[in-house]
Design an enzyme around this catalytic site. Structure first.
Site, short mmCIF file in Angstrom:
data_model
loop_
_atom_site.label_atom_id
_atom_site.label_comp_id
_atom_site.label_asym_id
_atom_site.label_seq_id
_atom_site.Cartn_x
_atom_site.Cartn_y
_atom_site.Cartn_z
N ARG A 35 -16.22 -31.89 -6.94
CA ARG A 35 -14.94 -32.28 -7.53
C ARG A 35 -14.42 -31.18 -8.45
NH1 ARG A 35 -17.62 -37.28 -8.11
NH2 ARG A 35 -17.98 -36.86 -10.33
N GLU A 54 8.52 -19.04 -4.85
CA GLU A 54 9.44 -18.82 -5.96
C GLU A 54 9.65 -17.33 -6.17
OE1 GLU A 54 11.15 -21.10 -7.63
OE2 GLU A 54 10.28 -22.67 -6.38
N GLU A 95 7.04 -20.98 -15.92
CA GLU A 95 7.56 -20.88 -14.55
C GLU A 95 6.86 -21.89 -13.64
OE1 GLU A 95 9.90 -20.19 -11.69
OE2 GLU A 95 10.16 -18.85 -13.41
N GLU A 102 11.15 -28.95 -10.63
CA GLU A 102 12.12 -28.87 -9.52
C GLU A 102 11.63 -29.66 -8.31
OE1 GLU A 102 12.84 -24.78 -8.72
OE2 GLU A 102 14.29 -24.56 -10.36
N ARG A 112 22.52 -35.30 -5.33
CA ARG A 112 22.94 -34.67 -6.59
C ARG A 112 23.13 -35.74 -7.66
NH1 ARG A 112 24.69 -29.48 -6.86
NH2 ARG A 112 24.75 -28.29 -4.92
N HIS A 113 22.60 -35.45 -8.86
CA HIS A 113 22.73 -36.39 -9.97
C HIS A 113 22.77 -35.59 -11.26
CE1 HIS A 113 21.84 -39.65 -12.78
NE2 HIS A 113 22.17 -40.48 -11.80
N LYS A 120 16.44 -29.87 -14.31
CA LYS A 120 16.22 -28.53 -13.77
C LYS A 120 16.72 -27.45 -14.71
CE LYS A 120 16.22 -29.56 -8.81
NZ LYS A 120 16.82 -29.21 -7.51
N ASP A 121 17.89 -27.65 -15.30
CA ASP A 121 18.46 -26.64 -16.20
C ASP A 121 17.61 -26.47 -17.45
OD1 ASP A 121 20.48 -26.34 -14.40
OD2 ASP A 121 21.99 -27.44 -15.55
#
Length: 271
Positions: A35, A54, A95, A102, A112-113, A120-121
């Site tokens: 484990r 990324e 990061e 994300e 989208r909301h 995210k921002d």
């Protein structure tokens, strides 16, 4: 009574003869070790996935490699290595968290909301702050020592380094002021549009700093035209209005000029 004593003796001698119990402990330990190894594998897989998917993570890793090479070149001390390690780790950790946020937001909210955008921002903002901090740390640690390598006999860089430190702080201050004003006017984005123009503010802030760096008229004229070209490009591309560009230029130049002028008058600019 005799049966009780027999049980006690059996339990005492059983410590040396219970092979089943011993084998069961080994199995349990192996399972625990598996484990633990799996946990490390999952963590490393996460880092590899972030590196593969990324683009910014690739940049951070490349920057970390360059910083390690520079630390070797300047023969960094233990304290400097500790500071570098913390700064680089901070960037990579933020990061990784940003990547996780994300992925989680995309899973929970495929559509989208506003709240998904906010999450995210904010996560991306954390990465930006960590990267700016790493740049400042790198500048403070490497600037003078690298100049010592290329300018070992001439100590003029001591004065330039002082001015350079002040200049970096002024540019950071101007950038923060631009972001604050843009959030107040609520128009455009941090990098495009809105009041005031951030590009013009930085460009004319650099020109204001240049006034205290050199007395060569040719360099000053070139610096002014470069700042003016930056401002003109923002208007020509339709990103900013003339009023926004003028406001940004005035803000950047005023902040730089006032700070450096006051420091010079008090005799602390070249300390």
């Amino acid at each position: 009574m005799g049966e009780k004593n027999k049980k006690e003796k059996k339990s005492i001698f059983g410590l040396f003869h219970k092979k089943d119990r011993y084998n069961w402990d080994i199995k349990k330990e192996r399972a625990r070790d598996k484990r633990l190894v799996d946990s490390f594998n999952f963590a490393i897989d996460g880092m590899i996935s972030a590196l593969q998917n990324e683009k910014h993570m690739k940049v951070h890793i490349l920057a970390a490699i360059v910083i390690v090479i520079l630390a070797i070149l300047i023969n960094a001390s233990k304290v400097e290595i500790l500071i570098i390690s913390l700064s680089v780790s901070f960037v990579i950790i933020t990061e990784l968290i940003n990547t996780a946020v994300e992925a989680l937001v995309d899973l929970i909210s495929p559509e989208r909301h506003p709240l998904a955008k906010l999450a995210k921002d904010v996560a991306a903002g954390a990465v930006l702050i960590a990267a700016i901090n790493a740049l400042c740390v790198g500048y403070l640690l490497f600037y003078d020592k690298l100049l010592d390598i290329f300018d070992g006999t001439n100590k003029l860089h001591v004065i330039a380094g002082r001015k350079g430190n002040i200049s970096i702080l002024i540019l950071i201050l101007v950038a923060i002021l631009v972001i604050v004003l843009k959030s107040f006017f609520q128009k455009g984005t941090p990098l495009e549009g809105g009041m005031p123009s951030g590009h013009s503010a930085i460009a004319f802030s650099a020109f204001g700093i240049l006034l205290f760096m050199t007395s060569d008229v040719r360099i000053l004229i070139l610096g002014f035209f470069m700042a003016a070209l930056v401002a003109q490009s923002r208007v020509k591309s339709g990103i900013h209005s003339i009023r926004e560009v003028l406001a940004g230029g005035l803000l950047g130049f005023s902040v730089s000029f006032i700070i450096l002028f006051v420091m010079m008058k008090f005799g602390i600019l070249y300390n």
